[in-house]
Design an enzyme around this catalytic site. Structure first.
Site, PDB file in Angstrom:
ATOM      1  N   LYS A   1       5.955 -12.360 -17.898  1.00  0.00           N
ATOM      2  CA  LYS A   1       5.492 -11.064 -18.414  1.00  0.00           C
ATOM      3  C   LYS A   1       4.126 -11.213 -19.092  1.00  0.00           C
ATOM      4  O   LYS A   1       3.243 -10.385 -18.924  1.00  0.00           O
ATOM      5  CB  LYS A   1       6.506 -10.502 -19.427  1.00  0.00           C
ATOM      6  CG  LYS A   1       7.754  -9.920 -18.781  1.00  0.00           C
ATOM      7  CD  LYS A   1       7.472  -8.599 -18.108  1.00  0.00           C
ATOM      8  CE  LYS A   1       8.381  -8.270 -16.954  1.00  0.00           C
ATOM      9  NZ  LYS A   1       8.380  -9.105 -15.772  1.00  0.00           N
TER      10      LYS A   1
ATOM     11  N   LYS B   1       3.378  -3.259  -7.116  1.00  0.00           N
ATOM     12  CA  LYS B   1       4.781  -3.113  -7.502  1.00  0.00           C
ATOM     13  C   LYS B   1       5.706  -3.734  -6.453  1.00  0.00           C
ATOM     14  O   LYS B   1       6.683  -4.375  -6.789  1.00  0.00           O
ATOM     15  CB  LYS B   1       5.105  -1.639  -7.696  1.00  0.00           C
ATOM     16  CG  LYS B   1       6.538  -1.351  -8.115  1.00  0.00           C
ATOM     17  CD  LYS B   1       6.808  -1.799  -9.542  1.00  0.00           C
ATOM     18  CE  LYS B   1       8.234  -1.580  -9.986  1.00  0.00           C
ATOM     19  NZ  LYS B   1       8.567  -2.445 -11.131  1.00  0.00           N
TER      20      LYS B   1
ATOM     21  N   GLU C   1       1.380 -11.713 -16.444  1.00  0.00           N
ATOM     22  CA  GLU C   1       1.032 -10.609 -15.552  1.00  0.00           C
ATOM     23  C   GLU C   1       0.416  -9.414 -16.256  1.00  0.00           C
ATOM     24  O   GLU C   1      -0.413  -8.730 -15.653  1.00  0.00           O
ATOM     25  CB  GLU C   1       2.215 -10.185 -14.685  1.00  0.00           C
ATOM     26  CG  GLU C   1       3.409  -9.647 -15.407  1.00  0.00           C
ATOM     27  CD  GLU C   1       4.538  -9.304 -14.430  1.00  0.00           C
ATOM     28  OE1 GLU C   1       5.681  -9.248 -14.883  1.00  0.00           O
ATOM     29  OE2 GLU C   1       4.284  -9.081 -13.246  1.00  0.00           O
TER      30      GLU C   1
ATOM     31  N   TRP D   1      -3.860  -2.050  -1.265  1.00  0.00           N
ATOM     32  CA  TRP D   1      -3.889  -3.355  -1.940  1.00  0.00           C
ATOM     33  C   TRP D   1      -4.292  -4.338  -0.853  1.00  0.00           C
ATOM     34  O   TRP D   1      -3.562  -4.555   0.104  1.00  0.00           O
ATOM     35  CB  TRP D   1      -2.516  -3.685  -2.490  1.00  0.00           C
ATOM     36  CG  TRP D   1      -2.463  -4.903  -3.349  1.00  0.00           C
ATOM     37  CD1 TRP D   1      -2.702  -4.978  -4.683  1.00  0.00           C
ATOM     38  CD2 TRP D   1      -2.101  -6.223  -2.935  1.00  0.00           C
ATOM     39  NE1 TRP D   1      -2.522  -6.274  -5.116  1.00  0.00           N
ATOM     40  CE2 TRP D   1      -2.153  -7.054  -4.067  1.00  0.00           C
ATOM     41  CE3 TRP D   1      -1.744  -6.782  -1.704  1.00  0.00           C
ATOM     42  CZ2 TRP D   1      -1.873  -8.410  -4.021  1.00  0.00           C
ATOM     43  CZ3 TRP D   1      -1.456  -8.133  -1.654  1.00  0.00           C
ATOM     44  CH2 TRP D   1      -1.525  -8.937  -2.810  1.00  0.00           C
TER      45      TRP D   1
ATOM     46  N   ARG E   1       1.788   1.395  -6.195  1.00  0.00           N
ATOM     47  CA  ARG E   1       2.112   0.452  -5.124  1.00  0.00           C
ATOM     48  C   ARG E   1       0.917  -0.410  -4.729  1.00  0.00           C
ATOM     49  O   ARG E   1       1.078  -1.436  -4.083  1.00  0.00           O
ATOM     50  CB  ARG E   1       2.583   1.213  -3.890  1.00  0.00           C
ATOM     51  CG  ARG E   1       3.939   1.829  -4.039  1.00  0.00           C
ATOM     52  CD  ARG E   1       4.270   2.597  -2.783  1.00  0.00           C
ATOM     53  NE  ARG E   1       4.303   1.714  -1.636  1.00  0.00           N
ATOM     54  CZ  ARG E   1       5.400   1.138  -1.170  1.00  0.00           C
ATOM     55  NH1 ARG E   1       6.544   1.348  -1.751  1.00  0.00           N
ATOM     56  NH2 ARG E   1       5.350   0.358  -0.116  1.00  0.00           N
TER      57      ARG E   1
ATOM     58  N   GLU F   1      10.928 -15.834 -17.703  1.00  0.00           N
ATOM     59  CA  GLU F   1      10.618 -14.407 -17.577  1.00  0.00           C
ATOM     60  C   GLU F   1       9.633 -13.976 -18.675  1.00  0.00           C
ATOM     61  O   GLU F   1       8.713 -13.200 -18.421  1.00  0.00           O
ATOM     62  CB  GLU F   1      11.921 -13.594 -17.622  1.00  0.00           C
ATOM     63  CG  GLU F   1      11.762 -12.082 -17.682  1.00  0.00           C
ATOM     64  CD  GLU F   1      11.072 -11.459 -16.481  1.00  0.00           C
ATOM     65  OE1 GLU F   1      10.751 -12.176 -15.512  1.00  0.00           O
ATOM     66  OE2 GLU F   1      10.803 -10.244 -16.523  1.00  0.00           O
TER      67      GLU F   1
ATOM     68  N   HIS G   1       8.875 -34.800 -21.123  1.00  0.00           N
ATOM     69  CA  HIS G   1       8.549 -35.519 -19.890  1.00  0.00           C
ATOM     70  C   HIS G   1       7.163 -35.159 -19.366  1.00  0.00           C
ATOM     71  O   HIS G   1       6.910 -35.263 -18.165  1.00  0.00           O
ATOM     72  CB  HIS G   1       9.641 -35.255 -18.847  1.00  0.00           C
ATOM     73  CG  HIS G   1      10.995 -35.671 -19.323  1.00  0.00           C
ATOM     74  ND1 HIS G   1      11.385 -36.994 -19.354  1.00  0.00           N
ATOM     75  CD2 HIS G   1      12.014 -34.955 -19.852  1.00  0.00           C
ATOM     76  CE1 HIS G   1      12.616 -37.063 -19.867  1.00  0.00           C
ATOM     77  NE2 HIS G   1      13.009 -35.846 -20.175  1.00  0.00           N
TER      78      HIS G   1
ATOM     79  N   CYS H   1       0.855  -1.186   0.000  1.00  0.00           N
ATOM     80  CA  CYS H   1       0.000   0.000   0.000  1.00  0.00           C
ATOM     81  C   CYS H   1       0.891   1.236   0.000  1.00  0.00           C
ATOM     82  O   CYS H   1       2.078   1.146   0.306  1.00  0.00           O
ATOM     83  CB  CYS H   1      -0.866   0.030   1.251  1.00  0.00           C
ATOM     84  SG  CYS H   1      -1.840  -1.458   1.467  1.00  0.00           S
TER      85      CYS H   1
ATOM     86  N   ASN I   1       0.366   0.294   6.185  1.00  0.00           N
ATOM     87  CA  ASN I   1       0.851  -0.629   5.152  1.00  0.00           C
ATOM     88  C   ASN I   1       1.467  -1.806   5.892  1.00  0.00           C
ATOM     89  O   ASN I   1       2.324  -1.606   6.754  1.00  0.00           O
ATOM     90  CB  ASN I   1       1.904   0.088   4.292  1.00  0.00           C
ATOM     91  CG  ASN I   1       2.564  -0.841   3.287  1.00  0.00           C
ATOM     92  OD1 ASN I   1       2.030  -1.898   2.963  1.00  0.00           O
ATOM     93  ND2 ASN I   1       3.726  -0.452   2.795  1.00  0.00           N
ATOM     94  N   GLY I   2       1.039  -3.039   5.550  1.00  0.00           N
ATOM     95  CA  GLY I   2       1.599  -4.209   6.226  1.00  0.00           C
ATOM     96  C   GLY I   2       0.496  -5.108   6.765  1.00  0.00           C
ATOM     97  O   GLY I   2      -0.664  -4.980   6.354  1.00  0.00           O
TER      98      GLY I   2
HETATM   99  C1  F6R Z   1       7.300  -9.078 -12.257  1.00  0.00           C
HETATM  100  C2  F6R Z   1       7.588  -8.394 -11.025  1.00  0.00           C
HETATM  101  C3  F6R Z   1       7.638  -9.179  -9.764  1.00  0.00           C
HETATM  102  C4  F6R Z   1       8.840  -8.733  -8.936  1.00  0.00           C
HETATM  103  C5  F6R Z   1       8.835  -9.416  -7.565  1.00  0.00           C
HETATM  104  C6  F6R Z   1      10.063  -9.032  -6.756  1.00  0.00           C
HETATM  105  O1  F6R Z   1       7.349  -8.203 -13.347  1.00  0.00           O
HETATM  106  O2  F6R Z   1       7.799  -7.213 -11.025  1.00  0.00           O
HETATM  107  O3  F6R Z   1       7.689 -10.549 -10.022  1.00  0.00           O
HETATM  108  O4  F6R Z   1       9.998  -9.048  -9.646  1.00  0.00           O
HETATM  109  O5  F6R Z   1       7.689  -9.042  -6.862  1.00  0.00           O
HETATM  110  O6  F6R Z   1      10.135  -7.668  -6.515  1.00  0.00           O
HETATM  111  P1  F6R Z   1      11.483  -6.998  -6.069  1.00  0.00           P
HETATM  112  O7  F6R Z   1      12.458  -7.147  -7.176  1.00  0.00           O
HETATM  113  O8  F6R Z   1      11.147  -5.564  -5.788  1.00  0.00           O
HETATM  114  O9  F6R Z   1      11.946  -7.713  -4.849  1.00  0.00           O
END
Ligand code: F6R
Length: 610
Positions: free
Chosen positions: A487, A605, A490, A74, A27, A483, A506, A2, A100-101
């Site tokens: 992408k 984020k 998400e 969030w 966030r 990766e 397999h 948050c 937040n938390g």
């Molecule tokens: C994917 C993404 C997340 C972050 C993950 C770790 O695009 O952004 O998978 O990579 O939440 O976040 P950080 O790097 O901030 O620890």
């Protein structure tokens, strides 16, 4: 997770809060709210949905409020609706809190408070804090003392900001695990969960550490520990300006950030990798003597950061001959890994605040391992707590999907691998020099990959009706495949499985049928022939094939329905190039499907709760 902002001493607190919230919205954004001091009362407004909903709802806010707090949420406890949105109030409505938390013992505290007559208006863990503070105010404590007493019994992670109608100039704020910073400007006091929220008002920022409490007033502030000991404010270095955090002409932050990758990588290499001079990591607090003693490496991270670590494992093992284990942070700390003072634990985190990675780093430190943090955020919690830190210098990343920070992480870990190899004497100096030259060329090669943006958009357009994707790779192409699939999941909300190509037979090959799209990482490398055999297997079963291949590789192109090319590079540096077409592929598919790529559904984020 948050976002929090608070201001006191402003001519227009609401405007400052709304501007800060707009910079925090990335966030977390299932709801937002604001509380303002209103001449002996506290006025609150909360709305589910994006910030625009709150903007519409504050038309009747008290004019000229000088202090207040705001929040973007969030959800962790309680549905994302109006009543669970922050700020929360006590029974009197004279106290408001944003948080937040997660308060882990909220259920027990709530039962106790309800037993003594407190009435709750939401399902949140946060509201427990409001009533607990109220109960301490009732016995004569001032606001700071009441917050202190409350947090002494709260278990879990928090950053909080609290106001009370009885002391209209004051904001009390505190943190444990969740991020919190403060800012000062002429006659203005600010608190916030992260830097962009406050940058519009000031560059004079200070860090707040775990279990510290801030009493912020318009013309003064004080930081103490939760036990009441005075703390000297520690200025926070800020490398970013507001302009850097804006979209710079692109439709979305994500596209802007993808195009910033040549710069991000160049900045990460700057002063560390210099052709003709060599490697330098002297700003990282790394002790060469201790590093020489290292006999094992762990790399720990979440999501995209984990995949960067997975790619780096190949380079570190190949060049240093050190064994490398790679772990998802939320698994690492609970599986009792074997750690000692000769273990190097590399924590990889864009934000430096992801709670699983932060707690994994703390776990490693308890076992006396050396902790090196790779992060993009200067003075973040992990950066402060690690034994050493290697900043990625990618600049602020606003798009929820990580892109430029991923490339910067990859490059930072390649540099680390070469540095360790140099220290341990596992590569000859001329080999290192050659690799330095190749690393140095990467920003230029990244720019070349970005030139194929329009072609990738056209390929994505042709795939927009497809719902199932497989991403395949071998060796360092495997983390790139993972990766690429992440992408697509998400931001395009499409089913995408990332697999090592050799594993397909397999089991997963049973899912390949007419119309499945297989995206293969098939650039030049020692396993290319094997990769192409796997591609032939899926083609034979009706899959359409999109291949990332090296420029000029006609044999690879002949096996594909669509080719996305990258310049040739050293095999171990290739993930820095091959992941870019997959970022753009996901971006354009998401746009073609009408998605908000910067704020994908259900995601935040920075994940600061377990
Ligand atoms: C994917 C993404 C997340 C972050 C993950 C770790 O695009 O952004 O998978 O990579 O939440 O976040 P950080 O790097 O901030 O620890």
């Amino acid at each position: 997770m948050c976002g929090i902002i608070g201001v006191t001493g402003s001519a227009d607190a609401l405007a400052v809060i709304m501007e800060g919230l707009s910079r925090l919205e990335y966030r977390g954004y299932d709801s937002a709210g604001v509380a303002l001091q209103d001449g002996g009362k506290v006025w609150t407004r909360r709305r589910a949905g994006k910030l625009a909903e709150l903007v519409e709802a504050v038309g009747d806010a008290p004019a000229r409020a000088t202090a207040g707090i705001g929040h973007t949420r969030w959800a962790t406890h309680g549905r994302p609706d109006d009543r669970n949105a922050h700020p929360h109030t006590d029974c009197t409505g004279r106290l408001a809190i944003v948080h937040n938390g997660i308060i882990e013992n909220h259920a027990a505290l709530r039962a106790e408070l309800e037993g003594t007559g407190h009435t709750f208006a939401s399902d949140t863990d946060t509201e427990v804090l409001a009533h607990l503070i109220e109960s301490h105010l009732d016995v004569g404590m001032d606001l700071a003392a009441a917050v202190r007493a409350t947090l002494a019994v709260a278990q879990g992670a928090f950053a909080v900001a609290v106001i009370h109608a009885g002391d209209p100039d004051l904001i009390v704020a505190s943190r444990r695990v969740s991020p919190l910073i403060i800012g000062r400007a002429d006659g203005l006091g600010l608190v916030g969960s992260d830097i962009p929220a406050l940058l519009g008002q000031t560059r004079e920022l200070y860090a707040v550490d775990d279990d510290q409490l801030v009493e912020m007033r318009a013309d003064s502030f004080r930081i103490t520990t939760l036990d009441g000991a005075e703390v000297e404010p520690r200025p926070l270095r800020v490398d970013w300006d507001l302009e850097q955090a804006e979209k710079g002409g692109y439709d979305d932050f994500m596209l802007k950030e993808i195009h910033e990758q040549p710069r991000a990588v160049a900045d990460t290499l700057l002063g560390r990798v210099t052709p003709g001079v060599g490697l330098s990591l002297d700003q990282t607090r790394l002790d060469d003597g201790e590093l020489r003693e290292i006999d094992k490496v762990f790399i720990v991270g979440c999501g995209t950061s984990y995949y960067a670590g997975l790619a780096a494992k190949y380079a570190i093992e190949h060049w240093t001959r050190l064994p490398v284990e790679i772990d998802i942070a939320s698994e690492f700390r609970y599986r009792d890994p074997v750690l000692d003072r000769n273990t190097l634990v590399v924590g990889v985190s864009q934000s430096g605040e992801t709670v699983d990675t932060l707690q994994a780093m703390r776990h490693a430190k308890r076992w006396k391992a050396k902790v090196l943090v790779i992060t993009n955020v200067v003075d973040s919690s992990m950066a402060r707590e690690g034994d050493a830190v290697l900043y990625t210098r990618a600049g602020p990343e606003i798009g929820v999907a990580a892109t430029k920070t991923h490339l910067a992480q990859l490059v930072a870990m390649e540099v680390l691998a070469l540095y360790l190899a140099q220290l341990r004497g596992t590569l000859y100096p001329d080999e290192i020099n050659d690799l330095i030259h190749q690393l140095h060329r990467l920003p230029e090669d990244i720019a070349r990959v970005l030139e194929s943006n329009d072609h990738i958009e056209a390929v994505a357009e042709q795939c927009k009706g497809v719902r199932d994707f497989f991403f395949l790779g071998r060796h360092v192409g495997y983390p790139v495949a993972l990766e690429g699939a992440l992408k697509l999941k998400e931001i395009a909300y499409l089913r995408a499985e990332g697999y090592p190509a050799g594993e397909l037979k397999h089991g997963p090959i049973a899912l390949i049928e007419e119309g499945t799209v297989v995206v293969g990482v098939a650039n030049r490398g020692h396993l290319l022939d094997k990769m192409l055999s796997n591609v032939a297997e899926v083609r034979a079963r009706g899959a359409s094939v999109v291949l990332v291949s090296t420029e000029g590789d006609e044999a690879t192109a002949a096996l594909a329905d669509h080719v996305l090319t990258v310049p040739d590079s050293h095999e171990l540096f290739a993930p820095v190039l091959t992941v870019i077409p997959l970022q753009l592929f996901a971006y354009h598919l998401a746009k073609a499907r009408g998605n908000d790529v910067d704020k994908p559904r259900n995601l935040a984020k920075t994940v600061t709760v377990e």
